[in-house]
Design a protein around this motif. Structure first.
Motif, short mmCIF file in Angstrom:
data_model
loop_
_atom_site.label_atom_id
_atom_site.label_comp_id
_atom_site.label_asym_id
_atom_site.label_seq_id
_atom_site.Cartn_x
_atom_site.Cartn_y
_atom_site.Cartn_z
N LEU A 1 11.43 -47.77 -7.32
CA LEU A 1 11.59 -47.68 -8.76
C LEU A 1 10.25 -47.26 -9.37
N VAL A 2 10.32 -46.24 -10.24
CA VAL A 2 9.13 -45.76 -10.95
C VAL A 2 9.28 -46.14 -12.42
N THR A 3 8.29 -46.80 -12.96
CA THR A 3 8.30 -47.28 -14.34
C THR A 3 7.21 -46.58 -15.12
N GLN A 4 7.57 -46.06 -16.31
CA GLN A 4 6.59 -45.34 -17.12
C GLN A 4 6.60 -45.86 -18.55
N LEU A 5 5.41 -46.00 -19.09
CA LEU A 5 5.21 -46.34 -20.50
C LEU A 5 4.58 -45.14 -21.16
N GLU A 6 5.26 -44.59 -22.18
CA GLU A 6 4.75 -43.42 -22.87
C GLU A 6 3.95 -43.85 -24.08
N GLU B 1 -2.72 -40.99 -24.53
CA GLU B 1 -3.17 -40.77 -23.15
C GLU B 1 -3.82 -42.01 -22.55
N ASN B 2 -4.64 -42.73 -23.35
CA ASN B 2 -5.31 -43.90 -22.79
C ASN B 2 -4.42 -45.13 -22.75
N ALA B 3 -3.15 -44.99 -23.24
CA ALA B 3 -2.22 -46.11 -23.20
C ALA B 3 -1.06 -45.86 -22.25
N SER B 4 -1.00 -44.66 -21.65
CA SER B 4 0.09 -44.34 -20.73
C SER B 4 -0.07 -45.15 -19.45
N GLN B 5 1.09 -45.45 -18.83
CA GLN B 5 1.06 -46.30 -17.63
C GLN B 5 2.20 -45.89 -16.71
N THR B 6 1.94 -45.81 -15.41
CA THR B 6 2.97 -45.55 -14.42
C THR B 6 2.86 -46.62 -13.34
N VAL B 7 3.99 -47.25 -13.02
CA VAL B 7 4.03 -48.32 -12.03
C VAL B 7 5.06 -47.97 -10.95
N TYR B 8 4.66 -48.03 -9.68
CA TYR B 8 5.56 -47.77 -8.55
C TYR B 8 5.87 -49.10 -7.87
N SER B 9 7.15 -49.33 -7.63
CA SER B 9 7.52 -50.53 -6.90
C SER B 9 7.26 -50.34 -5.41
N ARG B 10 7.24 -51.43 -4.68
CA ARG B 10 7.28 -51.34 -3.21
C ARG B 10 8.59 -50.67 -2.82
N GLU C 1 18.23 -45.80 -17.90
CA GLU C 1 18.14 -46.85 -18.90
C GLU C 1 18.27 -48.23 -18.25
N ALA C 2 17.50 -49.18 -18.76
CA ALA C 2 17.62 -50.57 -18.31
C ALA C 2 18.69 -51.28 -19.14
N GLY D 1 11.76 -53.49 -22.87
CA GLY D 1 12.31 -52.46 -23.73
C GLY D 1 11.34 -51.34 -24.05
N GLU D 2 10.10 -51.44 -23.59
CA GLU D 2 9.10 -50.40 -23.86
C GLU D 2 9.07 -49.31 -22.79
N TYR D 3 9.66 -49.60 -21.64
CA TYR D 3 9.51 -48.71 -20.49
C TYR D 3 10.74 -47.84 -20.27
N ARG D 4 10.54 -46.73 -19.56
CA ARG D 4 11.65 -45.95 -19.03
C ARG D 4 11.47 -45.83 -17.53
#
Length: 235
Positions: free
Chosen positions: A94-99, A102-111, A69-70, A47-50
């Motif tokens: 799928l691209v996942t982002q946590l807002e 700045e030092n807590a931001s995260q971007t995750v790319y799926s295969r 939205e998930a 629930g933290e990600y978009r």
């Protein structure tokens, strides 16, 4: 929103995606006929990600969706015609982002998962992919210019802002709720001497601009909806 004719499902894991083989997803030129579903791993289902989807077709053209939205541990997206226009096989991820800070931001790319669209012999009309790129552009404009000093002056509000380049040109952007069954006039956050381009769109696609002036433009929608808009011009 249209009901999909078919569904392609990918399961995202911490280390990969399944299935890995190309999945048949329809015919070249189809619009919102196929729904792609990503099943989320537990690590992303908090629930933290978009999320958003990215697509590279067989001609290496790049597209991105707006934020998604998930629901019930899944993220889904109806494939628009701009993504199917090239036919053949492309890659979706799928691209996942946590807002956060700045030092807590995260971007995750799926295969990448692979989708195949059967080519048609006749020519395929390719719609302008405004609906796929506008949301992403509005969300990424400030991020891309963050920390740039001396090149651009950025003014922001809760619903948008304006980026001035050397006092000679500007890019204005924002979001607004449209009126149902009537014209909606948007007042720009700056006044242009000449407006070069105005684009507006919703999750259903681009909107026609009925009129525009140095500091306003007007659109019409049948329903009350959230519209993203972008204007470029000289000051």
């Amino acid at each position: 929103m249209p009901t999909a004719i078919r569904t392609v499902t990918f399961t995202v894991t911490d280390t990969g995606i399944t299935p890995t083989a190309p999945q048949w997803a329809g015919m070249q030129g189809e619009h919102q006929a196929t729904r792609v579903v990503f099943i989320l791993p537990d690590a992303l289902n908090t629930g933290e990600y978009r999320f958003r989807a990215e697509w590279v077709d067989g001609t290496q053209s790049f597209f991105t969706s707006g934020f998604l939205e998930a629901e019930s541990g899944e993220v889904s997206f109806l494939i628009p015609s701009a993504w199917t226009a090239a036919g053949g096989t492309g890659e979706i991820r799928l691209v996942t982002q946590l807002e956060g800070e700045e030092n807590a931001s995260q971007t995750v790319y799926s295969r990448p998962g692979r989708l195949t669209f059967t080519n048609r012999d006749e020519g395929v009309y390719q719609t302008e992919p405004v609906e796929n790129r506008l949301d992403f552009l509005l969300n990424e404009t400030e991020r891309a210019l963050d920390g740039v000093n001396g090149l651009a002056a950025v003014t922001t509000t809760a619903t948008g802002g304006v980026i001035r380049f050397g006092g000679k040109a500007a890019l204005a952007y924002g979001a607004a709720v449209t009126n149902a069954g009537e014209n909606t006039e948007i007042i720009l956050p700056c006044e242009f001497s000449e407006v070069c381009s105005v684009q507006a769109g919703t999750e259903k696609g681009p909107l026609s601009i009925l009129s525009r002036s140095k500091n306003t433009f007007t659109v019409y929608t049948d329903d009350a909806t959230v519209m993203d808009w972008l204007a470029v011009g000289s000051l």
